[in-house]
Design a protein around this motif. Structure first.
Motif, PDB file in Angstrom:
ATOM      1  N   ALA A 246      41.644  36.964  36.972  1.00 41.07           N
ATOM      2  CA  ALA A 246      41.656  38.335  37.465  1.00 41.07           C
ATOM      3  C   ALA A 246      43.090  38.780  37.751  1.00 41.07           C
ATOM      4  O   ALA A 246      43.934  37.980  38.177  1.00 41.07           O
ATOM      5  CB  ALA A 246      40.807  38.440  38.731  1.00 41.07           C
ATOM      6  N   ASN A 247      43.364  40.062  37.528  1.00 39.25           N
ATOM      7  CA  ASN A 247      44.709  40.579  37.746  1.00 39.25           C
ATOM      8  C   ASN A 247      45.137  40.513  39.209  1.00 39.25           C
ATOM      9  O   ASN A 247      46.323  40.574  39.521  1.00 39.25           O
ATOM     10  CB  ASN A 247      44.807  42.018  37.239  1.00 39.25           C
ATOM     11  CG  ASN A 247      44.789  42.104  35.723  1.00 39.25           C
ATOM     12  OD1 ASN A 247      45.027  41.108  35.034  1.00 39.25           O
ATOM     13  ND2 ASN A 247      44.490  43.274  35.194  1.00 39.25           N
TER      14      ASN A 247
ATOM     15  N   ASN B 278      38.120  46.344  33.604  1.00 34.27           N
ATOM     16  CA  ASN B 278      36.821  46.489  34.267  1.00 34.27           C
ATOM     17  C   ASN B 278      37.030  47.173  35.608  1.00 34.27           C
ATOM     18  O   ASN B 278      38.161  47.494  35.996  1.00 34.27           O
ATOM     19  CB  ASN B 278      36.144  45.116  34.442  1.00 34.27           C
ATOM     20  CG  ASN B 278      37.030  44.114  35.158  1.00 34.27           C
ATOM     21  OD1 ASN B 278      37.719  44.444  36.123  1.00 34.27           O
ATOM     22  ND2 ASN B 278      37.027  42.862  34.690  1.00 34.27           N
ATOM     23  N   ASP B 279      35.940  47.397  36.314  1.00 36.60           N
ATOM     24  CA  ASP B 279      36.023  48.120  37.579  1.00 36.60           C
ATOM     25  C   ASP B 279      36.566  47.263  38.719  1.00 36.60           C
ATOM     26  O   ASP B 279      36.714  47.736  39.848  1.00 36.60           O
ATOM     27  CB  ASP B 279      34.649  48.681  37.967  1.00 36.60           C
ATOM     28  CG  ASP B 279      33.571  47.600  38.038  1.00 36.60           C
ATOM     29  OD1 ASP B 279      33.911  46.410  37.844  1.00 36.60           O
ATOM     30  OD2 ASP B 279      32.397  47.953  38.268  1.00 36.60           O
TER      31      ASP B 279
END
Length: 399
Positions: free
Chosen positions: A292-293, A262-263
């Motif tokens: 989240a990464n 995703n963005d």
């Protein structure tokens, strides 16, 4: 001394095959092998012990390297046992059987899969939080250098890392009753750490019953409520019977793991479900976890989904517990839908929820010395309509 070793060896010769499957049986057969190596004229006993040990290893470990008890403390003990026995071969100037190394090559990555950022083990299936020093010593003695196992379907754990963040999830039914005295109803529970700080934990320590942890407390530490997951109607997802054995409950766990782009930099997505409450109440528990990464955000959703033929009723109580690590200080936000979590080093996280009410309760966490430490837990609670429910929550680093 030799007479004493010989008496013990004769006892093990006739009883090793009757010992509880898993690590206890490994200990018995390893004793026979060690006696065969130590005593004069022990070649026949050594051959007998090696045959029994190899067979015990096959029944002790899953194909992915995890022990059938699903307890990291037992995994560590098994690896340490093989490492010590290998040393006995070396002292006798004999080659260690090749299957020692083959076993260790899969068992060590399974063990290190359950290490947190502080190097210690997570609190799963009755194990306390084994210290980083103990884990490092065992891994070093094994001689194996390998990356931690990311996902183990048989061993039953999922591991996701993102920057400093680390997520561990119990993604399997509890172990079968005959291989453990401390099996826990912890399916879909998780632990989460930020670097060396454990933020979300399980209480742990159920297998350490004794002077410090009385039997009644040890029994309570095995319950679903002692783990960071959802309970329905104040019942365990898998029954723990009065005699301590595990009863009916979770039989099937579904897992869907994938990477999401995703963005915002991408994330790891893990969706799981178990059937522990289906036959009793007609609801499956589904849990969605998205890390989240960046490592700064863990998004979750716990769903109770109607399933099966059981007639469903309004008003069942549910509770989702987040047991907090020993260096986490919580405080509720003014709106009662969130809590600030201040870590000992000064970092600040926040947990917010929707679809439930939040409160702070007392908890405990069993450390690497087997001592219960007073801590806190966040409890999200509510009542369940017959059509099911969805409770969303977000754990986020804010400073």
């Amino acid at each position: 001394m030799l007479n004493s070793i010989a008496r013990t060896a004769r006892h093990l010769d006739s009883t090793a095959h009757t010992v509880r499957p898993g690590v206890p049986q490994l200990v018995a057969w390893a004793g026979i092998v060690a006696a065969g190596l130590a005593l004069p004229g022990g070649e026949a006993r050594r051959s007998f012990g090696e045959a029994g040990l190899r067979k015990a290893l096959l029944s002790c470990f899953y194909a992915d390297g995890g022990t059938i008890s699903r307890a990291p403390a037992m995994q560590a003990e098994a690896i340490g046992l093989l490492a010590m026995l290998s040393r006995v071969y070396t002292m006798r100037q004999l080659d260690t059987p090749a299957w020692f190394g083959e076993t260790l090559s899969v068992a060590v990555p399974a063990l290190t899969a359950l290490t947190h950022g502080d190097g210690g083990l997570g609190s799963w299936q009755g194990s306390g939080a084994t210290s980083a020093e103990t884990v490092a010593a065992i891994v070093s003695a094994s001689g194996i250098r390998a990356r931690p196992l990311r996902q183990a379907r048989d061993w039953g754990y999922q591991r996701i890392t993102a920057a400093r963040a680390l997520l561990q999830v119990d993604a399997a039914p509890p172990p079968i009753a005959r291989v453990t005295d401390a099996g826990c109803a912890s399916t879909l529970a998780f632990e989460f750490s930020d670097g060396p700080h454990r933020i979300i934990v399980n209480c742990g320590g159920a297998s350490l019953a004794g002077a410090i942890i009385p039997a009644d407390l040890a029994f309570g530490l095995r319950t679903t409520a002692a783990h960071s997951t959802l309970t329905l109607a104040d019942q365990n997802s898998t029954a723990i019977l009065p005699d301590g054995t595990l009863g009916k409950g979770v039989t099937q766990v579904e897992i869907d793991r994938r990477e999401v782009t995703n963005d915002k930099g991408g994330a790891s997505r893990l969706e799981l479900s178990h059937d522990g409450y289906v036959k009793r109440h007609g609801f499956a528990h589904r849990r969605l976890l998205i890390l989240a990464n960046s490592g700064w955000e863990l998004r979750g959703e716990d769903m109770l989904v109607p399933q099966g033929r059981k007639r469903r009723h309004d008003g069942l109580a549910f509770a989702i517990r987040f047991h907090l690590g020993p260096d986490v200080e919580p405080s509720l936000t003014a709106d009662g839908q969130g809590a600030l979590l201040r870590l000992a080093g000064g970092a600040l996280w926040q947990l917010r929820c929707a679809g439930a009410s939040m409160r702070i309760e007392d908890s405990l966490w069993v450390d690497s010395n087997g001592r219960p430490n007073p801590t806190f837990q966040l409890e999200l609670s509510g009542t369940l309509p017959a059509g099911g429910a969805s409770i969303g929550w977000l754990l986020k680093h804010i400073g």
